[in-house]
Design a protein around this motif. Structure first.
Motif, PDB file in Angstrom:
ATOM      1  N   GLU A   1       0.822  -1.222   0.000  1.00 46.87           N
ATOM      2  CA  GLU A   1       0.000   0.000   0.000  1.00 46.87           C
ATOM      3  C   GLU A   1       0.850   1.264   0.000  1.00 46.87           C
ATOM      4  N   ARG A   2       2.176   1.107   0.173  1.00 47.68           N
ATOM      5  CA  ARG A   2       3.078   2.262   0.130  1.00 47.68           C
ATOM      6  C   ARG A   2       3.557   2.591  -1.286  1.00 47.68           C
ATOM      7  N   LEU A   3       3.220   1.750  -2.241  1.00 47.98           N
ATOM      8  CA  LEU A   3       3.627   2.022  -3.617  1.00 47.98           C
ATOM      9  C   LEU A   3       2.837   3.188  -4.204  1.00 47.98           C
ATOM     10  N   PRO A   4       3.428   3.922  -5.148  1.00 45.82           N
ATOM     11  CA  PRO A   4       2.665   4.962  -5.853  1.00 45.82           C
ATOM     12  C   PRO A   4       1.506   4.332  -6.609  1.00 45.82           C
ATOM     13  N   ARG A   5       0.508   5.134  -6.895  1.00 46.60           N
ATOM     14  CA  ARG A   5      -0.586   4.669  -7.741  1.00 46.60           C
ATOM     15  C   ARG A   5      -0.544   5.470  -9.040  1.00 46.60           C
ATOM     16  N   ASP A   6      -1.146   6.642  -9.092  1.00 43.93           N
ATOM     17  CA  ASP A   6      -1.150   7.459 -10.315  1.00 43.93           C
ATOM     18  C   ASP A   6       0.086   8.348 -10.332  1.00 43.93           C
ATOM     19  N   PHE A   7       0.794   8.343 -11.458  1.00 48.17           N
ATOM     20  CA  PHE A   7       2.051   9.097 -11.544  1.00 48.17           C
ATOM     21  C   PHE A   7       2.205   9.697 -12.936  1.00 48.17           C
ATOM     22  N   GLU A   8       3.178  10.595 -13.039  1.00 46.61           N
ATOM     23  CA  GLU A   8       3.487  11.251 -14.307  1.00 46.61           C
ATOM     24  C   GLU A   8       4.988  11.452 -14.394  1.00 46.61           C
ATOM     25  N   LEU A   9       5.529  11.358 -15.608  1.00 46.54           N
ATOM     26  CA  LEU A   9       6.937  11.661 -15.864  1.00 46.54           C
ATOM     27  C   LEU A   9       7.029  12.888 -16.757  1.00 46.54           C
ATOM     28  N   LEU A  10       7.941  13.805 -16.404  1.00 49.88           N
ATOM     29  CA  LEU A  10       8.174  15.011 -17.182  1.00 49.88           C
ATOM     30  C   LEU A  10       9.670  15.178 -17.392  1.00 49.88           C
ATOM     31  N   VAL A  11      10.056  15.798 -18.497  1.00 53.38           N
ATOM     32  CA  VAL A  11      11.470  16.006 -18.783  1.00 53.38           C
ATOM     33  C   VAL A  11      11.729  17.480 -19.076  1.00 53.38           C
ATOM     34  N   SER A  12      13.012  17.862 -18.902  1.00 51.63           N
ATOM     35  CA  SER A  12      13.426  19.229 -19.208  1.00 51.63           C
ATOM     36  C   SER A  12      14.860  19.208 -19.733  1.00 51.63           C
TER      37      SER A  12
ATOM     38  N   ARG B   1      16.525  22.113 -19.669  1.00 54.73           N
ATOM     39  CA  ARG B   1      17.058  23.336 -19.074  1.00 54.73           C
ATOM     40  C   ARG B   1      17.499  23.101 -17.639  1.00 54.73           C
ATOM     41  N   GLU B   2      18.269  24.062 -17.114  1.00 51.82           N
ATOM     42  CA  GLU B   2      18.691  24.000 -15.719  1.00 51.82           C
ATOM     43  C   GLU B   2      17.526  24.227 -14.781  1.00 51.82           C
ATOM     44  N   ASP B   3      16.548  25.014 -15.250  1.00 48.57           N
ATOM     45  CA  ASP B   3      15.407  25.332 -14.395  1.00 48.57           C
ATOM     46  C   ASP B   3      14.166  25.491 -15.257  1.00 48.57           C
ATOM     47  N   GLY B   4      13.095  24.785 -14.884  1.00 50.33           N
ATOM     48  CA  GLY B   4      11.831  24.932 -15.587  1.00 50.33           C
ATOM     49  C   GLY B   4      11.820  24.235 -16.939  1.00 50.33           C
ATOM     50  N   GLY B   5      10.851  24.624 -17.771  1.00 54.35           N
ATOM     51  CA  GLY B   5      10.733  24.070 -19.106  1.00 54.35           C
ATOM     52  C   GLY B   5      10.281  22.625 -19.137  1.00 54.35           C
ATOM     53  N   TRP B   6       9.390  22.237 -18.223  1.00 52.92           N
ATOM     54  CA  TRP B   6       8.996  20.833 -18.106  1.00 52.92           C
ATOM     55  C   TRP B   6       7.998  20.432 -19.186  1.00 52.92           C
ATOM     56  N   MET B   7       8.216  19.243 -19.745  1.00 50.75           N
ATOM     57  CA  MET B   7       7.318  18.681 -20.763  1.00 50.75           C
ATOM     58  C   MET B   7       6.882  17.291 -20.326  1.00 50.75           C
ATOM     59  N   PRO B   8       5.586  17.038 -20.220  1.00 48.32           N
ATOM     60  CA  PRO B   8       5.120  15.700 -19.835  1.00 48.32           C
ATOM     61  C   PRO B   8       5.354  14.693 -20.955  1.00 48.32           C
ATOM     62  N   VAL B   9       5.799  13.484 -20.605  1.00 51.09           N
ATOM     63  CA  VAL B   9       6.040  12.448 -21.605  1.00 51.09           C
ATOM     64  C   VAL B   9       5.245  11.167 -21.337  1.00 51.09           C
ATOM     65  N   PHE B  10       4.774  10.988 -20.104  1.00 50.54           N
ATOM     66  CA  PHE B  10       4.029   9.765 -19.803  1.00 50.54           C
ATOM     67  C   PHE B  10       3.270   9.945 -18.503  1.00 50.54           C
ATOM     68  N   SER B  11       2.134   9.298 -18.413  1.00 47.22           N
ATOM     69  CA  SER B  11       1.430   9.186 -17.144  1.00 47.22           C
ATOM     70  C   SER B  11       0.731   7.840 -17.104  1.00 47.22           C
ATOM     71  N   GLY B  12       0.550   7.295 -15.921  1.00 52.37           N
ATOM     72  CA  GLY B  12      -0.065   5.994 -15.816  1.00 52.37           C
ATOM     73  C   GLY B  12      -0.313   5.606 -14.378  1.00 52.37           C
ATOM     74  N   THR B  13      -0.572   4.342 -14.176  1.00 51.30           N
ATOM     75  CA  THR B  13      -0.869   3.801 -12.854  1.00 51.30           C
ATOM     76  C   THR B  13       0.110   2.688 -12.525  1.00 51.30           C
ATOM     77  N   TYR B  14       0.709   2.746 -11.348  1.00 52.48           N
ATOM     78  CA  TYR B  14       1.589   1.686 -10.852  1.00 52.48           C
ATOM     79  C   TYR B  14       0.738   0.799  -9.958  1.00 52.48           C
ATOM     80  N   PHE B  15       0.579  -0.472 -10.364  1.00 55.13           N
ATOM     81  CA  PHE B  15      -0.269  -1.380  -9.606  1.00 55.13           C
ATOM     82  C   PHE B  15       0.553  -2.171  -8.593  1.00 55.13           C
ATOM     83  N   THR B  16      -0.091  -2.568  -7.522  1.00 50.39           N
ATOM     84  CA  THR B  16       0.613  -3.282  -6.446  1.00 50.39           C
ATOM     85  C   THR B  16       1.106  -4.649  -6.903  1.00 50.39           C
ATOM     86  N   SER B  17       0.623  -5.148  -8.020  1.00 50.86           N
ATOM     87  CA  SER B  17       1.100  -6.419  -8.559  1.00 50.86           C
ATOM     88  C   SER B  17       2.395  -6.258  -9.353  1.00 50.86           C
ATOM     89  N   ASP B  18       2.842  -5.023  -9.566  1.00 52.76           N
ATOM     90  CA  ASP B  18       4.046  -4.756 -10.354  1.00 52.76           C
ATOM     91  C   ASP B  18       5.277  -4.688  -9.454  1.00 52.76           C
TER      92      ASP B  18
END
Length: 360
Positions: free
Chosen positions: A291-302, A304-321
């Motif tokens: 139950e301590r595992l993440p559930r809904d998550f998102e990955l973003l990349v940049s 730059r040194e600061d800011g400029g974030w772009m989302p590349v993926f989002s999904g669900t991490y299931f406890t069976s993984d």
């Protein structure tokens, strides 16, 4: 006469194919009035709708979008990220629930050619309404649409309506900006990939990869070098955030205090330079209880040194993984952010054992 009959058959076949390309829809009455898209999986019917339409409840009534006005009832199965919810549907409305959740939903062609479309919704009497819109912005997660003329205005109550581009499902209307009247539409491919794992189905990106999770984790070459910053403190020194990038070792785990979602972790890639990347492995082995595992998550990349974030993926991490391989379109990145929106309910912590970034 024969030529005329053949022409009629061709036209009817084209109409049938168009009808099959669009999933059936329904008017939803629950916490709010809204809309749902109906999809099938192993002879069961499911409704996909914005979670805010269901509200805090677990039940909804439905009216199908046809002259027969078929009715149905639905029970909540799961809420997901992106304000999505899936419900199991029963009743006469399921008779036409034949749009396969396991189908292929590529939007590349339609998004590159179609600038105008329709927001299709079902009225409470089962009739359909179509509002002409213009696609004003295309992103990895969301599309923005603007009504064409005052007669096509978007408003509250249309949440869950289907965006149709070239007679193909392109997205689900999630909200309407009251200031600009612009609609925020979750891409249809993103919505489907978000809920597929709940049914034990691979996402499109995962299915395209032949490499196993074990080989991805075992290979050398993790580009994740140091955790630059994080938004939630560690539960204790034993569970410090640097454990995420200390090598694949189930004996060390990062656990953050599960407060103030979303929780963000920013990781610098090696060499303080930009790298081409196309996959990340989230390793949960060693995190207990599950139950301590993440559930809904998102990955973003940049880059730059600061800011400029772009989302590349989002999904669900299931406890069976034990581990989750995330594959996305190749991008260039100097930093990568893990943004956790929820976990599986443990009050003490949320975390992972390792965070592995692979080069393209």
């Amino acid at each position: 006469m024969i030529r005329t009959t053949a022409l009629v058959l061709v036209i009817l076949l084209q109409v049938a194919r168009t009808a099959e390309a669009m999933p059936p829809q329904a008017f939803v009455k629950a916490g709010e009035n809204g809309q749902a898209v109906l999809m099938s999986r192993l002879n069961e019917c499911y409704a996909l709708t914005p979670a805010h339409v269901i509200g805090d409840g677990f039940f909804a009534t439905l009216v199908g979008g046809s002259s027969a006005r078929p009715r149905g009832e639905a029970d909540l199965l799961q809420r997901f990220g992106y304000d999505l919810a899936v419900l199991r549907v029963t009743g006469a409305i399921t008779d036409n629930c034949d749009f396969d959740l396991g189908g292929s939903f590529s939007l590349d062609r339609v998004l590159s050619t179609a600038a105008n479309g329709q927001i299709v919704s079902v009225n409470s009497d089962g009739s359909l309404s179509r509002r002409e819109v213009r696609v004003s912005d295309v992103g990895l997660l969301y599309l923005r649409v603007s009504p064409v003329g005052p007669e096509n205005q978007l408003f509250k109550g249309l949440s869950g309506s289907l965006l149709a581009l070239d007679d193909a499902p392109a997205g689900i209307l999630m909200s309407v900006d009251p200031q600009t009247a612009e609609g925020k539409v979750l891409r249809f491919d993103r919505a489907v990939e978000t809920v597929r794992p709940f049914f034990g189905m691979k996402t499109t990106s995962q299915g395209a990869e032949s490499a196993s999770l074990e080989s991805e984790v075992a290979n050398e070459g993790n580009l994740a070098e140091i955790v630059e910053r994080w938004s939630s403190p560690a539960v204790s020194a034993e569970y410090r955030v640097s454990n995420l990038v200390d090598g694949v070792d189930a004996g060390t785990v990062w656990l953050a205090e599960p407060e103030g979602f979303p929780i963000e972790v920013v990781v610098d890639l090696k060499g303080d330079r930009v790298h081409p990347i196309d996959r990340v492995v989230l390793v949960g082995e060693g995190v207990t209880p599950l139950e301590r595992l993440p559930r809904d998550f998102e990955l973003l990349v940049s880059t730059r040194e600061d800011g400029g974030w772009m989302p590349v993926f989002s999904g669900t991490y299931f406890t069976s993984d034990n581990s989750k391989l995330v594959v996305f379109a190749p991008v260039r990145a100097r930093k990568i952010m893990l943004r956790i929106y929820s976990h599986w309910g443990d009050s003490m912590g949320v975390g992972l054992s390792d965070f592995v970034v692979r080069p393209e």
